[in-house]
Design a protein around this motif. Structure first.
Motif, mmCIF file in Angstrom:
data_model
loop_
_atom_site.group_PDB
_atom_site.id
_atom_site.type_symbol
_atom_site.label_atom_id
_atom_site.label_comp_id
_atom_site.label_asym_id
_atom_site.label_seq_id
_atom_site.Cartn_x
_atom_site.Cartn_y
_atom_site.Cartn_z
ATOM 1 N N LEU A 276 0.833 -1.192 0.000
ATOM 2 C CA LEU A 276 0.000 0.000 0.000
ATOM 3 C C LEU A 276 0.877 1.256 0.000
ATOM 4 N N ARG A 277 0.337 2.351 -0.574
ATOM 5 C CA ARG A 277 0.966 3.662 -0.386
ATOM 6 C C ARG A 277 -0.157 4.617 -0.009
ATOM 7 N N ILE A 278 -0.142 5.090 1.227
ATOM 8 C CA ILE A 278 -1.246 5.945 1.684
ATOM 9 C C ILE A 278 -0.840 7.403 1.554
ATOM 10 N N PRO A 279 -1.696 8.224 0.918
ATOM 11 C CA PRO A 279 -1.396 9.653 0.856
ATOM 12 C C PRO A 279 -1.305 10.234 2.277
ATOM 13 N N PRO A 280 -0.317 11.089 2.532
ATOM 14 C CA PRO A 280 -0.114 11.626 3.879
ATOM 15 C C PRO A 280 -1.362 12.252 4.513
ATOM 16 N N SER A 281 -2.186 12.948 3.726
ATOM 17 C CA SER A 281 -3.388 13.584 4.289
ATOM 18 C C SER A 281 -4.271 12.573 5.005
ATOM 19 N N LEU A 282 -4.195 11.349 4.543
ATOM 20 C CA LEU A 282 -5.122 10.311 4.977
ATOM 21 C C LEU A 282 -4.461 9.290 5.894
ATOM 22 N N ALA A 283 -3.141 9.350 5.993
ATOM 23 C CA ALA A 283 -2.419 8.267 6.667
ATOM 24 C C ALA A 283 -2.584 8.326 8.187
ATOM 25 N N PRO A 284 -3.068 7.228 8.792
ATOM 26 C CA PRO A 284 -3.148 7.183 10.263
ATOM 27 C C PRO A 284 -1.772 7.378 10.899
ATOM 28 N N VAL A 285 -0.743 6.820 10.257
ATOM 29 C CA VAL A 285 0.646 7.082 10.661
ATOM 30 C C VAL A 285 1.313 7.758 9.475
ATOM 31 N N GLN A 286 1.800 8.973 9.663
ATOM 32 C CA GLN A 286 2.427 9.689 8.545
ATOM 33 C C GLN A 286 3.926 9.428 8.474
ATOM 34 N N ILE A 287 4.523 9.318 9.649
ATOM 35 C CA ILE A 287 5.973 9.067 9.704
ATOM 36 C C ILE A 287 6.235 7.965 10.722
ATOM 37 N N VAL A 288 7.002 6.960 10.314
ATOM 38 C CA VAL A 288 7.406 5.941 11.277
ATOM 39 C C VAL A 288 8.901 6.104 11.537
ATOM 40 N N LEU A 289 9.247 6.069 12.817
ATOM 41 C CA LEU A 289 10.658 6.163 13.203
ATOM 42 C C LEU A 289 11.129 4.761 13.580
ATOM 43 N N VAL A 290 12.169 4.307 12.902
ATOM 44 C CA VAL A 290 12.697 2.969 13.184
ATOM 45 C C VAL A 290 14.097 3.083 13.778
ATOM 46 N N LEU A 383 6.020 15.715 3.586
ATOM 47 C CA LEU A 383 4.734 15.012 3.466
ATOM 48 C C LEU A 383 3.902 15.603 2.328
ATOM 49 N N THR A 384 3.918 16.922 2.219
ATOM 50 C CA THR A 384 3.200 17.571 1.118
ATOM 51 C C THR A 384 3.766 17.103 -0.217
ATOM 52 N N SER A 385 5.087 16.978 -0.258
ATOM 53 C CA SER A 385 5.731 16.533 -1.485
ATOM 54 C C SER A 385 5.356 15.088 -1.819
ATOM 55 N N VAL A 386 5.232 14.232 -0.801
ATOM 56 C CA VAL A 386 4.810 12.848 -1.035
ATOM 57 C C VAL A 386 3.367 12.830 -1.531
ATOM 58 N N GLN A 387 2.526 13.650 -0.888
ATOM 59 C CA GLN A 387 1.128 13.751 -1.320
ATOM 60 C C GLN A 387 1.076 14.136 -2.805
#
Lengths: 476, 476
Positions: A276-290, A383-387
């Motif tokens: 999946l690729r979720i648009p940032p506006s809609l993503a429950p998690v926008q950034i994951v830190l690993v 995130l805007t750029s990914v969107q």
């Protein structure tokens, strides 16, 4: 984690694999129903929150009408009942007894809502009425696929009642515009919009407007519809009002809706070989830190850095994946399948260099960011750029897969090949549409009535004068 | 607008009148179902938004499970099916054919959710699972009243799965605490909390905790419940996990919910002779501005003043009632019935004196406020004061209507009189509770197991040693 099926070779299996591995949903024990798991439901909640705001901005209020429709009520609008009754689940017993009248589980709520409007509308001062409900719907589908076609699904349905055709036209149009803006801003989804041909309109409607997206397997997918219902339901449910001159009039209705099918749409439009690729506006998690570490000392340092970064990004929806029992590689893969827009990796080497590694999901591009660049502002811009990136990719795909066929042969070749949308002049005859449906497996998704586009042109199959341009595609 | 029935003389009719005149809901064409009209639904939305946040703060995620439960699945937990099956609506036909297995419309979702948990839970690492769903529920009630008891209602149901009894106890307790904090902060509702007696617990539960409010007619109303379900459902649905020592264990479940019944609770606890009184935290409209004018010139000035004030109070939910065709008196009455916490009247005399007239709904107190006092801050303080005022009034009512009965005669007198809650020692026998239920029409709402309170005391009916203190009341 098992690998996904190859998207190019087996799209249907890839689709099911993504749903399972991203933990969006699973089949329920009742045939054709699914369980919306937390991650899948969170996407629906994000959609609901934004769409609910847009609906209210149109001056529409939320309400809630019953799940059950008495048989006699459903039966009043002939075209509507013919279209929907065969699809219904029917309650025949309640409280241990057989009911004197069967109850249909709502397949849509025109009948129950307009029966109420008949009680509420008396004068032109009572109009317009603009209501919406968020509800579950049941349609007895024989072939089901998670999100795309299920026995029970969740949706919103708007139902409005107007004094004039012009107002109803404007409302149906406004709902369609709202959907395409929502599709673009939230789902990063480019759509074709237009009118459904007569034989594809909503059962009982005057006309149906639609938004159609294009899946990566070249098939069209209906994302949302808006109907001007004309005065048929007003007749059937005896809704009338006294106009300013004291004359009895029939009001005009509209209805419009989108459903949890949008989650399926998201998958088939944006999903890639990694999931999946979720648009940032809609993503429950926008950034994951690993965090990446081997020793306890490293673990302590990188986790502290993750927590510090996470709390500095407060308005962004961030998750720190601090599971000790999973390797970084496992986590990368898991969050890629789930479509999280941005991944940030922080390891001892990163810390030593005062940087982090930033990976965007839309392009897989990887960059080192100096720590001092790691502000909420910078990440928001990313995130805007990914969107935008997801929208641009989908828009390019749509443009590259939209054709105009000069002949029936060309239409068949296009549809048989990579699929996509194919414009062609249409004579407006059902027989023509049906023959193309049967032979080429392509249905008319929408029509363009612009007279200038069909001047002097002929139907590609029948050769008869064209009445409109038709947009053909294989469809979900 | 017709007047409301007298609350003191005919509370049931007054209740129905408030619902109709405040435009909260109306009866649907399906027996026992209601239509939630926009104002009633807006109150539910306010409740949902706040409660959803509190639920998520407990680490619970939202999900969504099917509406339909196959007969065989419902049948697995004996006490549960015995309690719920007779209350169910049953789907026997779908897609025009008779089904091979009947589907029950969910009366609650333990069965369908724990069947899924059986697939999801394998190891102690999979626990706890904490899910919630917002859903519609159907129970085939014979005697219905809008909001308080309807065939279909809306609710949230939390369902959690834990490794140990201690964790399940803590979860059931945390849900109860969440509800009573929500009741207090949002609904301005003081509640009694405690454990249900065995014969009143949820079908299939180990024990049930409850929050009980007191209506102004002296009857108890159950506002929310939280159940420790023990291991019965784990047995019935074969949910098990391997603990850290590699031993197979049965997990412990809890479930907890509140429903649209809370809207009814709001009415019967806070409503007065003028109609509904909505606590400001929950009010869809917190302040209504009513312009008063006769001439066009006056109209222009006071409407401008209303708009100016309205836009200066941006975070407060304000409505300007600018309907020309309605008199100020009509508007005062309409917004009082709807329970809007604060009314501001602005007329030409007010403007001349650089003031407005402010009326609070909880006390009907009327004050002139100089325009310069009309800040968002001042109004926010006033709203807080109205919120506190409603809570204090309800708390005083509860305190003044909570008694301890020294004898069975006294209990009967109290219950026959103004009603209210009556504490009395109870021997724990079902026969005693049933006799009191039949004779005095009072049921045990909850019990207090504190040993110090019953030491040496005897049941007021049987004279047998008390096992707990019971809180008796007539109930909704």
């Amino acid at each position: 984690m098992p690998r996904l099926a190859d998207q190019k070779k087996d799209f249907p299996q890839w689709y099911l694999d993504v749903i399972a591995q991203a933990d969006l949903a699973e089949n329920a024990d009742v045939r054709g129903c699914i369980i919306f798991k937390p991650y899948g439901y969170a996407i629906w909640e994000m959609m609901q929150r934004d769409l609910d705001r847009r609906i209210k901005e149109l001056g529409v209020e939320n309400a809630y009408f019953p799940l059950f429709i008495p048989e006699s009520m459903l039966a009043k609008e002939a075209a509507h009942v013919e279209g929907f009754a065969p699809q219904c689940a029917v309650v025949t017993h309640g409280g241990g007894k057989e009911l004197t009248e069967k109850l249909y589980v709502r397949p849509t709520s025109e009948t129950v809502i307009y029966s109420a409007y008949a009680r509420w509308v008396h004068s032109h001062r009572d109009l317009p009425i603009k209501l919406n409900q968020w509800a579950n719907i049941v349609r007895w589908e024989m072939r089901t696929r998670p999100f795309l076609r299920t026995l029970e699904f969740l949706w919103q349905e708007g139902h409005t009642c107007h004094a004039t055709k012009a107002e109803a036209d404007a409302m149906a149009e406004a709902a369609l515009k709202m959907y395409s803006a929502f599709d673009r801003d939230m789902l990063a989804l480019p759509v074709m919009t237009g009118r459904k041909p007569e034989h594809e309109k909503f059962a009982g409607a005057l006309y149906t407007l639609t938004t159609e997206a294009l899946a990566r397997d070249g098939k069209a997918i209906q994302a949302g519809t808006s109907h001007n219902l004309g005065q048929g339901f007003s007749e059937a449910y005896d809704v009338s009002y006294l106009d300013a001159e004291g004359k009895q009039q029939r009001p005009w209705m509209t209805s419009w809706g989108v459903s949890t099918r949008l989650i399926g749409t998201l998958i088939v439009v944006h999903g890639d070989e990694k999931g999946l690729r979720i648009p940032p506006s809609l993503a429950p998690v926008q950034i994951v830190l690993v965090p990446i570490y081997k020793t306890d000392a490293e673990r302590k340092d990188v986790l502290a850095a993750c927590q510090k970064l996470s709390s500095s990004l407060s308005v962004i929806r961030v998750k720190v994946d601090d599971r000790d029992e999973k390797s970084p590689g496992f986590k990368f893969n898991a969050w890629e399948v789930k479509g999280v827009p941005v991944r940030v990796e922080i390891g001892p080497k990163d810390l030593a260099a005062a940087q982090v590694t930033v990976v965007r999901r839309d392009t897989s591009a990887k960059e080192a960011w100096p720590l001092k660049q790691c502000t909420a502002d910078s990440f928001q811009k990313l995130l805007t750029s990914v969107q935008d990136g997801l929208y641009t990719q989908a828009e390019r795909f749509l443009a590259e897969h939209t054709f105009e066929a000069a002949s029936y042969e060309e239409l068949k070749q296009r549809i048989d090949g990579d699929g996509g949308f194919v414009w062609a002049p249409w004579d407006g005859a059902l027989a023509t549409a049906e023959k193309i449906q049967n032979e080429a497996k392509a249905s008319i998704r929408l029509v363009d009535d612009d007279a200038s586009k069909i001047k002097g042109r002929k139907d590609i199959l029948s050769g008869a004068p064209a009445k409109s341009m038709a947009l053909y595609a294989k469809a979900y």
